[in-house]
Design a protein around this motif. Structure first.
Motif, PDB file in Angstrom:
ATOM      1  N   PHE A  46       0.812  -1.248   0.028  1.00 22.29           N
ATOM      2  CA  PHE A  46       0.281  -0.051  -0.043  1.00 22.29           C
ATOM      3  C   PHE A  46       0.947   1.180   0.095  1.00 22.29           C
ATOM      4  N   ARG A  47       1.876   1.223   0.817  1.00 23.35           N
ATOM      5  CA  ARG A  47       2.826   2.487   1.011  1.00 23.35           C
ATOM      6  C   ARG A  47       3.633   2.699  -0.398  1.00 23.35           C
ATOM      7  N   LYS A  48       3.997   1.704  -1.037  1.00 24.71           N
ATOM      8  CA  LYS A  48       4.746   1.764  -2.132  1.00 24.71           C
ATOM      9  C   LYS A  48       3.659   2.662  -3.584  1.00 24.71           C
ATOM     10  N   LYS A  49       2.377   2.323  -3.288  1.00 29.17           N
ATOM     11  CA  LYS A  49       1.317   2.620  -4.248  1.00 29.17           C
ATOM     12  C   LYS A  49       0.595   3.761  -4.012  1.00 29.17           C
ATOM     13  N   ILE A  50       0.430   4.024  -2.953  1.00 35.51           N
ATOM     14  CA  ILE A  50      -0.595   5.204  -2.421  1.00 35.51           C
ATOM     15  C   ILE A  50      -0.209   6.448  -3.057  1.00 35.51           C
ATOM     16  N   SER A  51       1.055   6.659  -3.338  1.00 33.18           N
ATOM     17  CA  SER A  51       1.552   8.058  -3.535  1.00 33.18           C
ATOM     18  C   SER A  51       1.136   8.340  -5.149  1.00 33.18           C
ATOM     19  N   SER A  52       0.693   7.166  -5.836  1.00 39.26           N
ATOM     20  CA  SER A  52      -0.055   7.419  -7.310  1.00 39.26           C
ATOM     21  C   SER A  52      -1.340   8.133  -7.208  1.00 39.26           C
ATOM     22  N   VAL A  53      -1.730   8.122  -6.019  1.00 40.24           N
ATOM     23  CA  VAL A  53      -3.285   8.446  -6.008  1.00 40.24           C
ATOM     24  C   VAL A  53      -3.438   9.822  -5.769  1.00 40.24           C
ATOM     25  N   SER A  54      -4.196  10.439  -6.514  1.00 37.13           N
ATOM     26  CA  SER A  54      -4.565  12.103  -6.337  1.00 37.13           C
ATOM     27  C   SER A  54      -5.795  12.007  -5.647  1.00 37.13           C
ATOM     28  N   VAL A  55      -5.829  12.976  -4.585  1.00 34.81           N
ATOM     29  CA  VAL A  55      -6.986  13.401  -3.863  1.00 34.81           C
ATOM     30  C   VAL A  55      -7.342  14.656  -3.551  1.00 34.81           C
ATOM     31  N   GLY A  56      -8.573  14.972  -4.025  1.00 31.88           N
ATOM     32  CA  GLY A  56      -9.090  16.610  -4.313  1.00 31.88           C
ATOM     33  C   GLY A  56      -9.847  16.904  -3.083  1.00 31.88           C
ATOM     34  N   VAL A  57      -9.935  17.568  -2.184  1.00 28.41           N
ATOM     35  CA  VAL A  57     -10.793  17.898  -0.912  1.00 28.41           C
ATOM     36  C   VAL A  57     -11.401  19.035  -1.635  1.00 28.41           C
ATOM     37  N   VAL A  58     -12.976  19.083  -1.395  1.00 30.64           N
ATOM     38  CA  VAL A  58     -13.536  20.080  -2.026  1.00 30.64           C
ATOM     39  C   VAL A  58     -14.548  20.705  -0.882  1.00 30.64           C
ATOM     40  N   PRO A  59     -14.342  21.800  -0.592  1.00 30.22           N
ATOM     41  CA  PRO A  59     -15.262  22.504   0.475  1.00 30.22           C
ATOM     42  C   PRO A  59     -16.696  22.638   0.044  1.00 30.22           C
ATOM     43  N   ILE A  60     -17.597  22.380   0.963  1.00 25.59           N
ATOM     44  CA  ILE A  60     -19.018  22.239   0.353  1.00 25.59           C
ATOM     45  C   ILE A  60     -19.590  23.315   1.316  1.00 25.59           C
ATOM     46  N   ALA A  61     -20.445  24.583   0.609  1.00 24.93           N
ATOM     47  CA  ALA A  61     -20.648  25.532   1.331  1.00 24.93           C
ATOM     48  C   ALA A  61     -22.343  25.392   1.740  1.00 24.93           C
ATOM     49  N   SER A  62     -22.908  24.425   1.303  1.00 22.24           N
ATOM     50  CA  SER A  62     -24.356  24.181   1.381  1.00 22.24           C
ATOM     51  C   SER A  62     -24.708  24.161   2.835  1.00 22.24           C
ATOM     52  N   GLY A  63     -26.087  24.335   2.935  1.00 20.64           N
ATOM     53  CA  GLY A  63     -26.543  24.092   4.206  1.00 20.64           C
ATOM     54  C   GLY A  63     -25.942  24.995   5.275  1.00 20.64           C
ATOM     55  N   GLN A  64     -25.234  24.371   6.632  1.00 21.02           N
ATOM     56  CA  GLN A  64     -24.791  25.204   7.505  1.00 21.02           C
ATOM     57  C   GLN A  64     -23.318  25.693   7.266  1.00 21.02           C
ATOM     58  N   ARG A  84      -1.583  12.217  -2.891  1.00 16.33           N
ATOM     59  CA  ARG A  84      -1.079  13.466  -3.470  1.00 16.33           C
ATOM     60  C   ARG A  84      -2.402  14.178  -3.085  1.00 16.33           C
ATOM     61  N   ALA A  85      -2.308  14.859  -2.161  1.00 16.07           N
ATOM     62  CA  ALA A  85      -3.840  15.760  -1.715  1.00 16.07           C
ATOM     63  C   ALA A  85      -3.652  17.205  -1.900  1.00 16.07           C
ATOM     64  N   PHE A  86      -4.774  17.801  -2.294  1.00 12.72           N
ATOM     65  CA  PHE A  86      -4.782  19.225  -2.320  1.00 12.72           C
ATOM     66  C   PHE A  86      -6.305  19.434  -2.051  1.00 12.72           C
ATOM     67  N   VAL A  87      -6.627  20.713  -1.845  1.00 15.74           N
ATOM     68  CA  VAL A  87      -7.767  21.451  -1.352  1.00 15.74           C
ATOM     69  C   VAL A  87      -8.153  22.323  -2.642  1.00 15.74           C
ATOM     70  N   THR A  88      -9.270  22.206  -3.085  1.00 16.37           N
ATOM     71  CA  THR A  88      -9.703  23.052  -4.248  1.00 16.37           C
ATOM     72  C   THR A  88      -9.809  24.447  -3.888  1.00 16.37           C
ATOM     73  N   GLY A  89      -9.470  25.411  -4.824  1.00 17.93           N
ATOM     74  CA  GLY A  89      -9.538  26.785  -4.369  1.00 17.93           C
ATOM     75  C   GLY A  89     -11.141  27.305  -4.309  1.00 17.93           C
ATOM     76  N   ARG A  90     -11.862  26.364  -5.402  1.00 22.76           N
ATOM     77  CA  ARG A  90     -13.313  26.719  -5.542  1.00 22.76           C
ATOM     78  C   ARG A  90     -14.122  25.894  -4.573  1.00 22.76           C
ATOM     79  N   HIS A  91     -15.484  26.027  -4.228  1.00 25.92           N
ATOM     80  CA  HIS A  91     -16.092  25.139  -3.519  1.00 25.92           C
ATOM     81  C   HIS A  91     -17.419  24.543  -4.374  1.00 25.92           C
ATOM     82  N   ASP A  92     -18.105  23.518  -3.859  1.00 30.53           N
ATOM     83  CA  ASP A  92     -19.368  23.007  -4.272  1.00 30.53           C
ATOM     84  C   ASP A  92     -18.998  22.664  -5.843  1.00 30.53           C
TER      85      ASP A  92
END
Ligand code: PYL
Length: 284
Positions: A46-64, A84-92
């Protein structure tokens, strides 16, 4: 679902720095190791391969709306286990489009009702409640030296407790449940009997039940329901519940026999479970 507060997640970077040592002291595993144990996959591969995975975290402004620091914390946890993780600049929707445009394999996003990891290549979704339950039951399995044939009390029959019962039964535990709303406990008992053709026990009185079990999964949204007076040297607690159901003096009395965090374990398992199949299908 309890809504996290910025104060719950403000120290996650500091926690991640020291967490692997704390977790190794308790479970013998790092956060990545617990995620791999939860999913029954080999950590070295898992440790050898997980670095090939790109993860985008998206803030969600709906509801609260957006929780200050939530997306940053989720991103830090995903990076901590090697993605490989990043937070998007835009939400929703704009944020989802941005993540896809930047080549994300997995998108993490949460509104007031669901927190999911969506593998956009394979069309698969991993829910935070199930991932959290898998991770904390895996951690309890490690600190308890294996849950097989051990009597386990699941406190709280909401989404995390329900998935916790399934996960604990899969590890061979003898499971009992307690919920302040008896219909929830009965509904879960009926579901287990129908789907797994096995039975669980319903405990109707909280404090008398605590005395009967050494292994507890605390999965409620009730604060401070477990104090130091009910802790014995044989008590082991995995506690995904937020706000914490275990008081600080009880946590101190438990020491290495206590697992709790507001987000880390659940997110680590979500990212690992949502990763492309070729990364996970290497059973230990
Ligand atoms: C995922 C956590 C675990 C416990 N409770 C859940 C919670 O707080 N859910 C609400 C999450 C809202 C996130 C917000 C944002 O910042 O994107 N929509």
């Amino acid at each position: 679902m309890t809504r996290l507060k910025p104060g719950d997640i403000k120290d996650i970077d500091a926690w991640l720095t020291r967490c692997d040592q704390e977790l190794k002291n308790k479970t013998g595993c790092s956060l990545t190791g617990i995620a791999c144990h939860a999913l029954d996959c080999r950590e070295d591969v898992f440790r050898k391969k997980i670095s090939s995975v790109s993860v985008g975290v998206v803030p969600i402004a709906s509801g609260q709306g957006i929780i200050g620091g939530f997306s940053t914390a989720v991103c830090a946890i995903a990076a901590h286990i090697g993605a490989r993780a990043f937070v998007t600049g835009r939400h929703d929707v704009a944020g989802i489009a941005e993540a896809a445009g930047k080549g994300a394999d997995v998108i993490l996003m949460a509104d007031d009702h669901r927190f999911v990891a969506l593998n956009i290549r394979e069309g698969r979704t991993v829910d935070n409640a199930e991932a959290t339950a898998l991770g904390f039951v895996a951690g309890l399995d490690l600190i308890a030296g294996g849950l097989k044939n051990k009597k386990l009390l699941v406190i709280g029959c909401g989404p995390v407790g329900r998935f916790g019962v399934f996960a604990a039964l899969k590890r061979g535990a003898d499971v009992s449940v307690f919920d302040t709303v008896s219909v929830r406990a009965n509904r879960l008992k009926n579901e287990i009997e129908e789907k797994l053709k096995t039975s669980i026990t319903i405990e109707n009185q909280f404090h008398p039940a605590l005395k009967k079990y050494s292994y507890w999964l605390e999965a409620t949204n009730s604060s401070g329901i477990i104090d130091e007076t009910v802790i014995t040297p044989q008590t082991y607690i995995a506690a995904p519940g937020m706000p914490p159901g275990v008081t600080a003096p009880a946590a101190a009395a438990l020491g290495n026999r206590y697992l709790h965090d507001p987000l880390q374990t659940g997110v680590a398992v979500m990212v690992a479970a949502a990763a492309p199949a070729k990364i996970r299908n290497n059973h230990g």
